[in-house]
Motif scaffolding. Structure first.
Motif, PDB file in Angstrom:
ATOM      1  N   ALA A 295      -1.748   5.575   6.497  1.00  0.00           N
ATOM      2  CA  ALA A 295      -2.180   6.825   5.866  1.00  0.00           C
ATOM      3  C   ALA A 295      -1.496   7.012   4.511  1.00  0.00           C
ATOM      4  CB  ALA A 295      -1.880   8.003   6.790  1.00  0.00           C
ATOM      5  N   LEU A 296      -0.194   6.757   4.453  1.00  0.00           N
ATOM      6  CA  LEU A 296       0.552   6.930   3.207  1.00  0.00           C
ATOM      7  C   LEU A 296       0.217   5.828   2.199  1.00  0.00           C
ATOM      8  CD1 LEU A 296       4.019   7.881   4.740  1.00  0.00           C
ATOM      9  CD2 LEU A 296       2.399   9.431   3.629  1.00  0.00           C
ATOM     10  N   ALA A 297      -0.029   4.615   2.683  1.00  0.00           N
ATOM     11  CA  ALA A 297      -0.254   3.474   1.796  1.00  0.00           C
ATOM     12  C   ALA A 297      -1.582   3.546   1.058  1.00  0.00           C
ATOM     13  CB  ALA A 297      -0.191   2.170   2.596  1.00  0.00           C
ATOM     14  N   ALA A 298      -2.489   4.378   1.541  1.00  0.00           N
ATOM     15  CA  ALA A 298      -3.783   4.520   0.877  1.00  0.00           C
ATOM     16  C   ALA A 298      -3.710   5.400  -0.359  1.00  0.00           C
ATOM     17  CB  ALA A 298      -4.807   5.095   1.862  1.00  0.00           C
ATOM     18  N   ASP A 299      -2.553   6.036  -0.592  1.00  0.00           N
ATOM     19  CA  ASP A 299      -2.438   7.003  -1.694  1.00  0.00           C
ATOM     20  C   ASP A 299      -1.059   6.924  -2.344  1.00  0.00           C
ATOM     21  OD1 ASP A 299      -3.075   9.098  -3.387  1.00  0.00           O
ATOM     22  OD2 ASP A 299      -2.646  10.665  -1.903  1.00  0.00           O
ATOM     23  N   PRO A 300      -0.650   5.760  -2.868  1.00  0.00           N
ATOM     24  CA  PRO A 300       0.732   5.592  -3.333  1.00  0.00           C
ATOM     25  C   PRO A 300       1.089   6.349  -4.608  1.00  0.00           C
ATOM     26  CG  PRO A 300      -0.555   3.646  -3.851  1.00  0.00           C
ATOM     27  CD  PRO A 300      -1.426   4.505  -2.980  1.00  0.00           C
ATOM     28  N   TYR A 301       0.090   6.903  -5.304  1.00  0.00           N
ATOM     29  CA  TYR A 301       0.382   7.665  -6.524  1.00  0.00           C
ATOM     30  C   TYR A 301       0.446   9.173  -6.270  1.00  0.00           C
ATOM     31  CZ  TYR A 301      -0.764   3.333  -9.013  1.00  0.00           C
ATOM     32  OH  TYR A 301      -0.783   2.030  -9.481  1.00  0.00           O
TER      33      TYR A 301
END
Length: 371
Positions: A295-301
């Motif tokens: 879940a977190l890795a899909a939105d690293p920015y």
């Protein structure tokens, strides 16, 4: 350290037409597995294998496209390697982090020269951000100093441990400007004669990771090797990716520790059932960690404070879970796991590395407390 050349034709013929992570897993099982003990002992640095992983796209999946980036495939690939060899998973993190730096730089000359070569594994390297990451949170002072000259900077100082290095390798790190205390992030070229790679004393584990002390003796760093000036905003942009990619090291190790416990269940299950931690407990924990990581890795920015806190908290849980799983695997194995020939003791040693590599457990706890 030696290196092992892979039979590329054999690998090519055996690889399925599948995802990058599945191809990485195939290479891990067939080619990395037989090398793991030698890498752990420090007699092999697997440069050819790292190049081969680049051939199947292992280092390029997280390169930003149209202003967005996705780390999920990269984490899966690191995890597949970590299931077989923690040292190689760490080197994969180093390479992926180097790619992450170059891909996020605003220096067009640097991107043109190195972006594809890092992402395809033509050039290998790592990250020298252990000291800078500690400095950002008041734990250490920056060890490298630089002064502006025509066309770049002159940098001096020393870093105690930088990994995935060798002749012709590069790594990203940060120096402090002598004039105003500003911070500049740059690529260091290990082939520069003013840079010396000093072999380290033997470690508890991870000796085959190309880890050296690095000395900078009045090194000229040209403008086309500057990743970011100033470094602060850049580090804030890449920090989530830097940390999230490490989670793959943990999940791969935990998965193998579960496998170790299951392997000894037939002969030892009748007594192992009295141990408080069972494979099913770690399977549930692993599933939780992987769900949150994806879940977190899909939105690293993501720039929200709540997102950053979740990243730090996940990394802390992953490190602590690695040690717990490896500890449980050793107890389930009993005396057979205490043999140097058994991988259970290697996984225990590797798990401590997951817990102490920057950001270490104590730094993560400090970061959360400071928030």
């Amino acid at each position: 350290m030696g290196s092992v050349a892979l039979n590329r034709h054999v690998i090519e013929d055996d690889l399925p037409s599948a995802s990058i992570a599945e191809q990485v897993a195939t290479i891990a099982r067939k080619n990395l597995g037989p090398m793991a003990a030698a890498i752990d002992a420090g007699t092999v640095y697997p440069d050819e294998l790292l190049h081969r992983l680049g051939d199947v796209g292992a280092w390029g999946s997280h390169v930003p496209k149209n202003g967005a980036a996705d780390l999920r495939c990269a984490i899966h690939s690191i995890s597949a390697l970590g299931e077989v060899c923690g040292a190689t998973a760490f080197m994969a993190w180093c390479q992926n982090t180097l790619v992450w730096y170059a891909a996020n730089s605003n220096n067009p000359a640097l991107i043109a020269k190195f972006g594809d070569k890092f992402a395809t594994g033509q050039i290998l390297g790592g990250t020298g951000l252990s000291n800078p990451m500690k400095s950002f949170f008041g734990i250490e002072k920056l060890k490298l100093k630089g002064r502006k000259v025509d066309g770049g900077y002159i940098v001096k100082g020393a870093l105690p441990w930088v990994s995935n290095l060798g002749p012709g390798h590069f790594f990203g790190t940060i120096f402090e400007r002598e004039d105003d205390g500003g911070q500049v992030m740059f690529l260091a070229d290990c082939s520069d004669p003013a840079i010396t790679l000093q072999p380290c004393k033997p470690f508890l584990a991870m000796d085959g990771t190309g880890t050296y002390g690095v000395q900078f003796r009045e090194v000229f760093v040209p403008d086309d090797l500057i990743l970011a000036d100033p470094a602060g905003p850049f580090v804030k942009k890449i920090r989530a990716g830097f940390i999230l990619l490490q989670v793959g090291m943990a999940t791969g190790l935990i998965r193998d520790c579960i496998a170790i416990m299951n392997e000894v269940d037939p002969p030892l299950g009748h007594v192992n059932r009295y141990l408080p931690q069972q494979p099913v407990n770690f399977q549930e924990l692993l599933a939780e960690l992987e769900r949150e990581a994806m879940a977190l890795a899909a939105d690293p920015y993501n720039e929200e404070d709540s997102y950053w806190r979740k990243v730090v908290a996940l990394r802390l849980r992953a490190g602590e879970a690695s040690v717990a799983a490896a500890h449980a695997a050793m107890l389930h194995c009993g005396a057979r796991g205490y043999l140097m020939s058994h991988r259970a003791q290697r996984r225990l040693r590797e798990s401590y590395f997951v817990a102490i590599v920057t950001p270490a457990t104590k730094q993560l706890r400090k970061m959360l407390a400071d928030m």
